[in-house]
Write a protein that holds these residues in place. Sequence first.
Motif, PDB file in Angstrom:
ATOM      1  N   THR A 163      38.782  39.672  35.084  1.00  0.00           N
ATOM      2  CA  THR A 163      39.923  40.347  35.710  1.00  0.00           C
ATOM      3  C   THR A 163      40.767  41.089  34.679  1.00  0.00           C
ATOM      4  O   THR A 163      41.951  41.339  34.898  1.00  0.00           O
ATOM      5  CB  THR A 163      40.803  39.317  36.441  1.00  0.00           C
ATOM      6  OG1 THR A 163      41.214  38.296  35.494  1.00  0.00           O
ATOM      7  CG2 THR A 163      40.042  38.665  37.572  1.00  0.00           C
TER       8      THR A 163
ATOM      9  N   ILE B 272      37.668  39.327  40.958  1.00  0.00           N
ATOM     10  CA  ILE B 272      38.958  38.905  41.500  1.00  0.00           C
ATOM     11  C   ILE B 272      39.005  37.392  41.441  1.00  0.00           C
ATOM     12  O   ILE B 272      37.974  36.713  41.531  1.00  0.00           O
ATOM     13  CB  ILE B 272      39.159  39.422  42.941  1.00  0.00           C
ATOM     14  CG1 ILE B 272      40.631  39.343  43.343  1.00  0.00           C
ATOM     15  CG2 ILE B 272      38.273  38.675  43.929  1.00  0.00           C
ATOM     16  CD1 ILE B 272      40.965  40.120  44.604  1.00  0.00           C
TER      17      ILE B 272
ATOM     18  N   ALA C 244      43.957  48.062  40.711  1.00  0.00           N
ATOM     19  CA  ALA C 244      43.532  47.626  42.032  1.00  0.00           C
ATOM     20  C   ALA C 244      42.974  48.809  42.826  1.00  0.00           C
ATOM     21  O   ALA C 244      43.524  49.915  42.783  1.00  0.00           O
ATOM     22  CB  ALA C 244      44.696  46.996  42.788  1.00  0.00           C
TER      23      ALA C 244
ATOM     24  N   LEU D 213      45.849  39.968  41.396  1.00  0.00           N
ATOM     25  CA  LEU D 213      46.449  41.294  41.462  1.00  0.00           C
ATOM     26  C   LEU D 213      47.866  41.262  42.028  1.00  0.00           C
ATOM     27  O   LEU D 213      48.539  42.288  42.079  1.00  0.00           O
ATOM     28  CB  LEU D 213      45.579  42.218  42.323  1.00  0.00           C
ATOM     29  CG  LEU D 213      44.190  42.529  41.766  1.00  0.00           C
ATOM     30  CD1 LEU D 213      43.333  43.242  42.813  1.00  0.00           C
ATOM     31  CD2 LEU D 213      44.289  43.372  40.501  1.00  0.00           C
TER      32      LEU D 213
ATOM     33  N   THR E  22      43.296  45.337  35.408  1.00  0.00           N
ATOM     34  CA  THR E  22      44.213  44.972  36.489  1.00  0.00           C
ATOM     35  C   THR E  22      44.391  46.072  37.516  1.00  0.00           C
ATOM     36  O   THR E  22      45.144  45.915  38.475  1.00  0.00           O
ATOM     37  CB  THR E  22      45.587  44.580  35.913  1.00  0.00           C
ATOM     38  OG1 THR E  22      46.097  45.688  35.161  1.00  0.00           O
ATOM     39  CG2 THR E  22      45.471  43.350  35.024  1.00  0.00           C
TER      40      THR E  22
END
Length: 296
Positions: A284, A101, A289, A81, A287
């Motif tokens: 992942t 992650i 967060a 990230l 993206t």
Amino acid sequence: MSARTLQRLIPAVQTSDGAGVTIKRSLGQTPQTRLDPFLMLDFFGSDQPGDYIKGFPPHPHRGFETVTYMLDGHMLHQDHLGNQGHLKSGGVQWMTAGRGIIHSEMPQQDQGLMQGFQLWLNLPAAEKMQPAAYVDIRPELIPQVTLSEGNSAKVIAGLLQTDSIQQGGPIRGLTTDPQYYDLQLRAGSRVTLELPVTHNAFVYPYSADIYVQDDKEQRKVPQHHAGVLTHGNSVTLVATEDTKVLLLAAAAIGEPVVQYGPFVMNSTAEIEQAISDYQQGKLTANTAAGSIELAP
């Protein structure tokens, strides 16, 4: 007030993880040594660079939280990230792996002492696929309080309570309501702390033995053993020598736990999906967060 007593001991065993980091693992050696919602507790500690220098290169996680508490040393966290955090002596990194992650934790020193803990904390099914999140907690953001008889405590998470003190830590408001304290106890002293009666709890002395007091006797928890406690709303710890000990408690989730390496889900099908997602680059793919808000 009903006092918690010592229920069982889980001795830490030496093993290695990452690219060859020497660790002592207590909780999490086997499924039988978990304590809902705690999945694993590792202690790393050495002044020999060969025990830690290769660190933890990029690797995936899904379905739980990792909490790294650095007692001494310097490691660098990086993840997909774009987060980058320097974890130094006295600091904590709290990471919610959520849906996925990929991160690394690499030593930023090639000599000297490096020691600390990594805790794996499970997430309930409803939160396992939330966006990943990460926060650095600098040492100055972790309250340190003076307890009775010259003892002290660092409050990393939850609300530390005695008959005269209430002190919250920077991490609060999570579903499992984790309580995470690092206690420094003086020889010949004792301390009584209140704990939520519904929480599972354990102690982990890491510099000397500790004793858990009940109505009849004091029961020893040797250094580098996890001492699982019975239920109750308080625990009394007795130190016969200067001692440092972690005290952790959290609300049980009560759901099935299926683990395959760095993935912790509720079913085999979900594990297979996590493996497939990782192999196909989808772990992942989202993206976006999440965020972890620190308490004021």
